[in-house]
Scaffold this active site. Structure first.
Site, short mmCIF file in Angstrom:
data_model
loop_
_atom_site.label_atom_id
_atom_site.label_comp_id
_atom_site.label_asym_id
_atom_site.label_seq_id
_atom_site.Cartn_x
_atom_site.Cartn_y
_atom_site.Cartn_z
N ASN A 61 0.83 -1.21 0.00
CA ASN A 61 0.00 0.00 0.00
C ASN A 61 0.86 1.26 0.00
O ASN A 61 1.91 1.31 0.64
CB ASN A 61 -1.01 0.00 1.16
CG ASN A 61 -0.38 -0.12 2.52
OD1 ASN A 61 0.65 -0.78 2.69
ND2 ASN A 61 -0.99 0.49 3.52
N GLU A 63 0.44 5.33 0.52
CA GLU A 63 -0.49 6.36 0.98
C GLU A 63 -0.06 7.75 0.51
O GLU A 63 1.08 7.95 0.08
CB GLU A 63 -0.61 6.29 2.51
CG GLU A 63 -1.20 4.95 2.95
CD GLU A 63 -1.47 4.86 4.45
OE1 GLU A 63 -1.03 5.75 5.20
OE2 GLU A 63 -2.13 3.88 4.84
N CYS A 72 -4.18 0.64 -2.38
CA CYS A 72 -4.02 -0.59 -1.59
C CYS A 72 -2.94 -1.48 -2.22
O CYS A 72 -2.65 -1.40 -3.42
CB CYS A 72 -5.32 -1.38 -1.57
SG CYS A 72 -6.66 -0.62 -0.66
N GLU A 74 -3.10 -4.67 -2.86
CA GLU A 74 -3.62 -5.61 -3.86
C GLU A 74 -3.64 -5.00 -5.25
O GLU A 74 -3.22 -5.60 -6.24
CB GLU A 74 -5.06 -6.05 -3.50
CG GLU A 74 -5.19 -6.80 -2.21
CD GLU A 74 -5.41 -5.90 -1.00
OE1 GLU A 74 -4.78 -4.82 -0.94
OE2 GLU A 74 -6.19 -6.28 -0.12
N CYS A 111 -10.39 -4.76 0.58
CA CYS A 111 -11.49 -3.80 0.54
C CYS A 111 -12.37 -4.06 -0.68
O CYS A 111 -11.99 -4.81 -1.60
CB CYS A 111 -10.96 -2.36 0.54
SG CYS A 111 -10.36 -1.82 -1.07
N CYS A 114 -10.78 -3.31 -4.13
CA CYS A 114 -9.81 -4.33 -4.55
C CYS A 114 -10.52 -5.60 -5.01
O CYS A 114 -10.11 -6.24 -5.97
CB CYS A 114 -8.82 -4.63 -3.44
SG CYS A 114 -7.61 -3.30 -3.22
#
Ligand code: THU
Length: 160
Positions: A61, A63, A72, A74, A111, A114
């Site tokens: 991830n 940010e 993210c 993934e 999430c 994803c």
């Protein structure tokens, strides 16, 4: 009115119960958490994607101060795989997460966004992706995105 029952079947494995390939992918996801840039959440997520030819592509991830601009683990891994190996189908995806040095005990859950992207990659290559969600208490394995995202929107829904 009709009732439509949706059944979800997933399996939980101990690390020792996984086959060598899966264990290797989970280990790659654990290692990939080192590439996490998470100064805001301090939640470090790693993902590892296995391609049909055996190549493993990892992501973590990333940010940003403008929160929605981050991404993210993934999707970082899946998009990197798509960009670098566009002709290689994705066969499996492992995810791991830690807070500080401690990996989560229960399996990390991707999430919704994803899950939708995983669904899109399955559609792109026409084959399900084995999903391994790592937790120190067990690894949840889903055969494809369907159990994790039933009733999902698919590209073909646009062309009925
Ligand atoms: N995150 C992931 O990378 N993958 C998940 O499956 C859950 C959440 C990231 C996004 C954000 O950087 C941080 O974890 C906290 O939500």
């Amino acid at each position: 009115m009709r009732e439509y029952k949706i059944e979800t079947i997933v399996h939980i494995f101990g690390m020792a119960e996984l086959n060598e390939q899966d264990r290797q992918l989970v280990e790659a996801a654990r290692q990939a958490t080192k590439g996490s840039y998470a100064p805001y959440s301090k939640f470090c997520v790693g993902a590892a994607v296995r391609l049909l030819d055996g190549t493993i592509v990892t992501g973590a991830n990333q940010e940003n101060a403008a929160f929605p601009s981050g991404l993210c683990a993934e999707r970082t891994a899946l998009f990197a795989a798509g960009a670098q190996y566009p002709d290689q189908p994705v066969t499996a995806l492992a995810i791991a997460a830690r807070k500080g040095r401690r990996f989560l005990s229960k399996p990390i859950s991707p999430c919704g966004a994803c899950r939708q992207v995983i669904s899109g990659v399955e559609e792109r290559f026409g084959s399900p992706i084995r999903i391994l969600l790592y937790g120190t208490d067990g690894i949840l394995v889903s055969e494809g995105i369907s159990p994790l995202l039933p009733l999902r929107f698919e590209g073909e829904d646009m062309h009925p």
